[in-house]
Design an enzyme around this catalytic site. Sequence first.
Site, mmCIF file in Angstrom:
data_model
loop_
_atom_site.group_PDB
_atom_site.id
_atom_site.type_symbol
_atom_site.label_atom_id
_atom_site.label_comp_id
_atom_site.label_asym_id
_atom_site.label_seq_id
_atom_site.Cartn_x
_atom_site.Cartn_y
_atom_site.Cartn_z
ATOM 1 N NE ARG A 66 77.363 74.610 48.522
ATOM 2 C CZ ARG A 66 77.687 73.967 49.011
ATOM 3 N NH1 ARG A 66 78.490 72.662 48.610
ATOM 4 N NH2 ARG A 66 78.521 74.531 50.012
ATOM 5 C CG HIS A 70 79.919 77.356 45.687
ATOM 6 N ND1 HIS A 70 80.486 76.288 46.858
ATOM 7 C CD2 HIS A 70 79.074 77.569 46.112
ATOM 8 C CE1 HIS A 70 79.735 76.758 48.038
ATOM 9 N NE2 HIS A 70 79.011 78.080 47.766
ATOM 10 C CG ASN A 98 84.018 75.499 46.259
ATOM 11 O OD1 ASN A 98 82.578 75.540 46.695
ATOM 12 N ND2 ASN A 98 84.792 76.009 45.781
ATOM 13 C CG HIS A 198 69.628 77.179 51.433
ATOM 14 N ND1 HIS A 198 70.710 77.777 52.018
ATOM 15 C CD2 HIS A 198 70.273 76.297 50.650
ATOM 16 C CE1 HIS A 198 71.833 77.839 51.853
ATOM 17 N NE2 HIS A 198 71.914 77.219 50.448
HETATM 18 C C1 HEM Z 1 73.073 83.224 51.780
HETATM 19 C C2 HEM Z 1 74.666 82.491 51.285
HETATM 20 C C3 HEM Z 1 74.552 81.195 51.453
HETATM 21 C C4 HEM Z 1 75.794 80.176 52.238
HETATM 22 C C5 HEM Z 1 75.766 80.469 53.281
HETATM 23 C C6 HEM Z 1 74.938 78.870 51.859
HETATM 24 C C7 HEM Z 1 75.520 77.652 53.148
HETATM 25 C C8 HEM Z 1 75.360 76.197 52.251
HETATM 26 C C9 HEM Z 1 76.061 75.162 53.161
HETATM 27 C C10 HEM Z 1 76.633 75.074 53.813
HETATM 28 C C11 HEM Z 1 75.006 73.997 52.477
HETATM 29 C C12 HEM Z 1 75.489 73.064 52.618
HETATM 30 C C13 HEM Z 1 76.976 72.580 51.949
HETATM 31 C C14 HEM Z 1 77.433 71.287 52.983
HETATM 32 O O1 HEM Z 1 76.791 70.396 53.545
HETATM 33 O O2 HEM Z 1 79.184 70.852 52.817
HETATM 34 C C15 HEM Z 1 74.537 74.801 51.474
HETATM 35 C C16 HEM Z 1 73.974 73.910 50.344
HETATM 36 C C17 HEM Z 1 73.151 74.074 49.414
HETATM 37 N N1 HEM Z 1 73.188 75.931 49.005
HETATM 38 FE FE1 HEM Z 1 74.009 76.656 49.373
HETATM 39 N N2 HEM Z 1 74.351 78.550 51.081
HETATM 40 C C18 HEM Z 1 74.195 80.270 50.940
HETATM 41 C C19 HEM Z 1 73.814 80.517 49.340
HETATM 42 C C20 HEM Z 1 73.171 79.861 48.406
HETATM 43 C C21 HEM Z 1 72.994 80.376 47.197
HETATM 44 C C22 HEM Z 1 72.619 81.339 46.606
HETATM 45 C C23 HEM Z 1 72.682 79.559 46.607
HETATM 46 C C24 HEM Z 1 71.956 79.211 44.706
HETATM 47 C C25 HEM Z 1 71.209 79.906 44.534
HETATM 48 C C26 HEM Z 1 72.729 77.355 47.856
HETATM 49 C C27 HEM Z 1 72.236 76.588 47.583
HETATM 50 C C28 HEM Z 1 72.387 75.046 47.972
HETATM 51 C C29 HEM Z 1 72.315 74.341 47.662
HETATM 52 C C30 HEM Z 1 71.031 73.771 46.666
HETATM 53 C C31 HEM Z 1 72.389 73.354 48.541
HETATM 54 C C32 HEM Z 1 72.095 71.823 48.734
HETATM 55 C C33 HEM Z 1 73.163 71.147 47.652
HETATM 56 C C34 HEM Z 1 73.464 69.454 47.816
HETATM 57 O O3 HEM Z 1 72.574 69.343 48.343
HETATM 58 O O4 HEM Z 1 73.932 69.277 47.279
HETATM 59 N N3 HEM Z 1 73.150 78.696 48.282
HETATM 60 N N4 HEM Z 1 74.738 75.586 51.488
#
Ligand code: HEM
Length: 325
Positions: A66, A70, A98, A198
């Site tokens: 992630r 970002h 972030n 995800h």
């Molecule tokens: C399509 C639009 C996307 C939205 C709206 C989105 C939104 C989010 C949100 C809200 C979270 C949780 C954050 C939190 O709890 O504070 C999250 C987690 C995550 N996102 Fe996304 N995301 C998107 C796309 C992506 C992309 C493109 C990637 C990587 C290629 C990604 C990888 C991840 C990963 C791996 C997590 C888990 C992180 C962790 O456990 O620390 N996301 N995302």
Amino acid sequence: MECYEQSRQRAAFVVLLFIVMLGSQAQAQLRTDFYSDSCPSLLPTVRRVVQREVAKERRIAASLLRLFFHDCFVNGCDASILLDDTRSFLGEKTAGPNNNSVRGYEVIDAIKSRVERLCPGVVSCADILAITARDSVLLMGGRGWSVKLGRRDSITASFSTANSGVLPPPTSTLDNLINLFRANGLSPRDMVALSGAHTIGQARCVTFRSRIYNSTNIDLSFALSRRRSCPAATGSGDNNAAILDLRTPEKFDGSYFMQLVNHRGLLTSDQVLFNGGSTDSIVVSYSRSVQAFYRDFVAAMIKMGDISPLTGSNGQIRRSCRRPN
Ligand code: HEM
Ligand SMILES: *[C@@H]1O[C@H](CO)[C@@H](O)[C@H](O)[C@H]1NC(C)=O
Ligand SMILES: *[C@@H]1O[C@H](CO)[C@@H](O)[C@H](O)[C@H]1NC(C)=O
């Protein structure tokens, strides 16, 4: 006189040609063998640290993946997200998407200090992020790829840009998502494939509360089970974390898309990918073929890594990822 004019024109042409060549040098392409002479053991060195960290805490793989996303969506893949605040600018770390959310900074520091000992002043933080994202996917059981390298690091970061909506909120509509990714040269198919990230990691209650209490296109038993650790009242349990992929939260597989087909997407922005809209067929195809997902995910990660890199003499190779030299 005419002769003088001609040679002047020729000189001007040569100067122009030189400038054009310099310009194209500055936009040099990223390439997979960028450090093969200057830092030959870079890749195994990064891999070892990521491996060690993932063995300590499997979630860190998700966090590192992630982190790269970002970084790339805010002024390109230039490691701007890693900069701490300074007197002259407010960085991206405390921007809404972030703050209390992005993690893994210490792992990047650990990798950077190893790499600096190995090849001082050679490898950018931006490239370390790109390699680390790939290694994270691989270590969680996904398919790897050759990472294009040669990015340089920014000397500044932007709190306001990171807060300006260039990073998609979890409440995004499908149109929002398509437009935000298109602005970075990524197609709807790339966007759906990248959302498949995800399949690992976690999200905090505050990011999915409205979805589990107020959504109509949600599997009821799924919503009820998520409500148990995410109270309805704003402010209570905001930081309680839930896994994004219910079935195999620690495996980089296609299960995320099966969850979407079953209306078990955790975030609103997950379920909009399969909600009667233009991307339904892509979600269905990935839910049936993990190979199709892997193929498109890899292609989209490489495209994402190409977002406005600093190359040539732009930017710098930071010695510490947290501050400009
Ligand atoms: C399509 C639009 C996307 C939205 C709206 C989105 C939104 C989010 C949100 C809200 C979270 C949780 C954050 C939190 O709890 O504070 C999250 C987690 C995550 N996102 Fe996304 N995301 C998107 C796309 C992506 C992309 C493109 C990637 C990587 C290629 C990604 C990888 C991840 C990963 C791996 C997590 C888990 C992180 C962790 O456990 O620390 N996301 N995302
Ligand atoms: C970031 O989070 C901390 C801790 O919750 C909070 O005190 C701070 O105000 C937040 N920063 C911004 C800029 O919102
Ligand atoms: C659900 O929607 C209702 C009506 O719009 C609103 O009052 C309530 O705060 C929402 N609940 C959550 C948890 O979003």
